[in-house]
Design a protein around this motif. Sequence first.
Motif, PDB file in Angstrom:
ATOM      1  N   TYR A  81       0.073 -25.032   3.148  1.00 44.40           N
ATOM      2  CA  TYR A  81       0.034 -24.127   4.302  1.00 44.40           C
ATOM      3  C   TYR A  81       1.277 -24.379   5.125  1.00 44.40           C
ATOM      4  O   TYR A  81       1.735 -25.504   5.254  1.00 44.40           O
ATOM      5  CB  TYR A  81      -1.239 -24.361   5.132  1.00 44.40           C
ATOM      6  CG  TYR A  81      -2.460 -23.957   4.342  1.00 44.40           C
ATOM      7  CD1 TYR A  81      -2.904 -22.643   4.344  1.00 44.40           C
ATOM      8  CD2 TYR A  81      -3.122 -24.883   3.543  1.00 44.40           C
ATOM      9  CE1 TYR A  81      -3.980 -22.258   3.557  1.00 44.40           C
ATOM     10  CE2 TYR A  81      -4.201 -24.506   2.755  1.00 44.40           C
ATOM     11  CZ  TYR A  81      -4.623 -23.186   2.770  1.00 44.40           C
ATOM     12  OH  TYR A  81      -5.663 -22.794   1.995  1.00 44.40           O
ATOM     13  N   HIS A  82       1.827 -23.316   5.632  1.00 44.15           N
ATOM     14  CA  HIS A  82       3.042 -23.503   6.427  1.00 44.15           C
ATOM     15  C   HIS A  82       3.083 -22.537   7.591  1.00 44.15           C
ATOM     16  O   HIS A  82       2.681 -21.387   7.478  1.00 44.15           O
ATOM     17  CB  HIS A  82       4.303 -23.399   5.578  1.00 44.15           C
ATOM     18  CG  HIS A  82       4.354 -22.229   4.645  1.00 44.15           C
ATOM     19  ND1 HIS A  82       3.573 -22.136   3.511  1.00 44.15           N
ATOM     20  CD2 HIS A  82       5.097 -21.106   4.677  1.00 44.15           C
ATOM     21  CE1 HIS A  82       3.843 -21.005   2.891  1.00 44.15           C
ATOM     22  NE2 HIS A  82       4.762 -20.350   3.585  1.00 44.15           N
ATOM     23  N   SER A  83       3.540 -23.067   8.710  1.00 48.38           N
ATOM     24  CA  SER A  83       3.767 -22.248   9.884  1.00 48.38           C
ATOM     25  C   SER A  83       5.272 -22.197  10.054  1.00 48.38           C
ATOM     26  O   SER A  83       5.895 -23.126  10.535  1.00 48.38           O
ATOM     27  CB  SER A  83       3.097 -22.886  11.109  1.00 48.38           C
ATOM     28  OG  SER A  83       3.164 -21.996  12.193  1.00 48.38           O
ATOM     29  N   ASP A 107       9.149 -14.132  10.240  1.00 44.64           N
ATOM     30  CA  ASP A 107       8.119 -13.319   9.599  1.00 44.64           C
ATOM     31  C   ASP A 107       8.459 -13.315   8.109  1.00 44.64           C
ATOM     32  O   ASP A 107       9.635 -13.181   7.742  1.00 44.64           O
ATOM     33  CB  ASP A 107       8.159 -11.878  10.117  1.00 44.64           C
ATOM     34  CG  ASP A 107       7.406 -11.709  11.437  1.00 44.64           C
ATOM     35  OD1 ASP A 107       7.192 -12.717  12.128  1.00 44.64           O
ATOM     36  OD2 ASP A 107       7.056 -10.558  11.776  1.00 44.64           O
ATOM     37  N   GLU A 108       7.462 -13.462   7.244  1.00 51.53           N
ATOM     38  CA  GLU A 108       7.698 -13.513   5.796  1.00 51.53           C
ATOM     39  C   GLU A 108       7.105 -12.286   5.115  1.00 51.53           C
ATOM     40  O   GLU A 108       5.916 -12.006   5.271  1.00 51.53           O
ATOM     41  CB  GLU A 108       7.030 -14.741   5.179  1.00 51.53           C
ATOM     42  CG  GLU A 108       7.647 -16.053   5.607  1.00 51.53           C
ATOM     43  CD  GLU A 108       7.012 -17.227   4.871  1.00 51.53           C
ATOM     44  OE1 GLU A 108       7.187 -18.360   5.317  1.00 51.53           O
ATOM     45  OE2 GLU A 108       6.319 -17.006   3.852  1.00 51.53           O
ATOM     46  N   VAL A 109       7.928 -11.614   4.347  1.00 52.20           N
ATOM     47  CA  VAL A 109       7.481 -10.411   3.633  1.00 52.20           C
ATOM     48  C   VAL A 109       7.635 -10.644   2.141  1.00 52.20           C
ATOM     49  O   VAL A 109       8.741 -10.803   1.638  1.00 52.20           O
ATOM     50  CB  VAL A 109       8.341  -9.188   4.012  1.00 52.20           C
ATOM     51  CG1 VAL A 109       7.776  -7.938   3.339  1.00 52.20           C
ATOM     52  CG2 VAL A 109       8.417  -9.014   5.504  1.00 52.20           C
ATOM     53  N   ALA A 111      -0.134 -19.718  10.851  1.00 56.10           N
ATOM     54  CA  ALA A 111       0.030 -20.532   9.641  1.00 56.10           C
ATOM     55  C   ALA A 111      -0.569 -19.791   8.454  1.00 56.10           C
ATOM     56  O   ALA A 111      -1.628 -19.187   8.575  1.00 56.10           O
ATOM     57  CB  ALA A 111      -0.667 -21.878   9.820  1.00 56.10           C
ATOM     58  N   HIS A 112       0.109 -19.862   7.316  1.00 58.02           N
ATOM     59  CA  HIS A 112      -0.451 -19.222   6.128  1.00 58.02           C
ATOM     60  C   HIS A 112      -0.250 -20.120   4.912  1.00 58.02           C
ATOM     61  O   HIS A 112       0.493 -21.084   4.941  1.00 58.02           O
ATOM     62  CB  HIS A 112       0.165 -17.844   5.909  1.00 58.02           C
ATOM     63  CG  HIS A 112       1.618 -17.901   5.537  1.00 58.02           C
ATOM     64  ND1 HIS A 112       2.603 -17.982   6.471  1.00 58.02           N
ATOM     65  CD2 HIS A 112       2.235 -17.913   4.335  1.00 58.02           C
ATOM     66  CE1 HIS A 112       3.784 -18.036   5.866  1.00 58.02           C
ATOM     67  NE2 HIS A 112       3.581 -18.007   4.565  1.00 58.02           N
ATOM     68  N   GLY A 113      -0.941 -19.763   3.851  1.00 54.63           N
ATOM     69  CA  GLY A 113      -0.878 -20.540   2.626  1.00 54.63           C
ATOM     70  C   GLY A 113      -1.803 -19.903   1.619  1.00 54.63           C
ATOM     71  O   GLY A 113      -2.265 -18.780   1.811  1.00 54.63           O
TER      72      GLY A 113
HETATM   73 FE   FE2 Z   1       5.132 -18.399   3.138  1.00 56.88          FE
END
Ligand code: FE2
Length: 415
Positions: free
Chosen positions: A314-316, A321-323, A352-354
Amino acid sequence: MAHYQRLGDVPPKRHTQFRKPDDELHYEELMGEEGFSSDSSLLYHRGVPSAIVDSQVWELPDLSTRANHPLKPLHLRLHGLFEDAGEMAWKSLDAVTGRRLVLGNADVRISYAVAGEPSPFYRNAIGDECVYVEGGNATVETVFGALQVRTGDYVVIPRATTHRWVPESGSPLRVYAVEANSHITPPKRYLSRFGQFLEHSPYCERDLHGPVEPLLCEGEDVEVLIKHRGSGSLAQQGIVGTRMTYATHPFDVVGWDGCLYPYTFNVEDFEPITGRVHQPPPVHQVFEGYNFVICNFCPRKVDYHPLAVPVPYYHSNVDSDEVMFYVAGDYEARKGTGINVGSISLHPGGYAHGPQPSAIEGSLGAEFFDELAVMVDTFRPLEIGEGGDAVDDGVYAWTWAGRGPGEDSGRYSIG
Ligand SMILES: [Fe+2]
């Protein structure tokens, strides 16, 4: 690009007399970046490159955007943009005027088109374009000559390069267009101080393909669409369009040389960098522009430490912004979300996403990821264009928890 190229006929000395067979002079044009202080090329025209006979307004497609508020990660099903208009709708569309804006900010705009028709002659005077060809073949005719374009190509077209897209007939040309307000180049860290690709770069000069011969077109009263800076509304970032008519054909160049020209790079020529444990996204970087980067995740051997977790942690990513645009294969970290080939995910800064939880256990012991995705990371927040809104799946944000607002059970559970 510091990679010098020369094509067609040019005089032995720059800025000297260069005559046609009928003894008339050619018309020399310098096309250069940063006000004579960066890369440039010298082009030799048969006609006068500034001779226009008309200038009219070109009404641009809808470039309005709305903020991602309340903040959510999004899943956009890009293919739906053109499927909904009918199976064969692409046949009458082109790869320039058919673009639908998906995401954008003051530095970069991402749009998508499916095309079957040649585009008008066109140039983008706002910034460079990097157009990823998701599927199909085409010829991109430019003032520098023609580029042969195929699936998996990034087509990098410098600002103000007059060109047009001519799809191969019979099958749809699918393009994912990244339009910058700046220049798009290989990352500086891949290059020597004089601009040569270094040994640690995942690609090099041999992988870049420029025009192979001048087009030598003849014609009169040729219309060119120009996207340029103007005084439009803030939502459109001041971008406006003009339709200019040129007295002679803009593709009348008999030769050119220099370090500024359009080129293609195919994603299959990207040599992935792998490690014992998870490698961070910068190893996947292909290009950079002002305030954004372009990366690609290619089929590759994965992490080989005996206890490696191959999918990302997981990363913040607090500044970006990640596309992700999922192009082919099986994207391991997104198993069970509905994300598939043709999908985009937006993971915005401040969140945070992952991987979806089941994907972590599922990835253990994997030796190879058969996935292909193109990622754009922006350092300013992205807003959502009309195309993005039209194909938002509406539920992606809840797929990690397995339930959304008002839900007390696993409606969106992915196991
Ligand atoms: Fe990412």
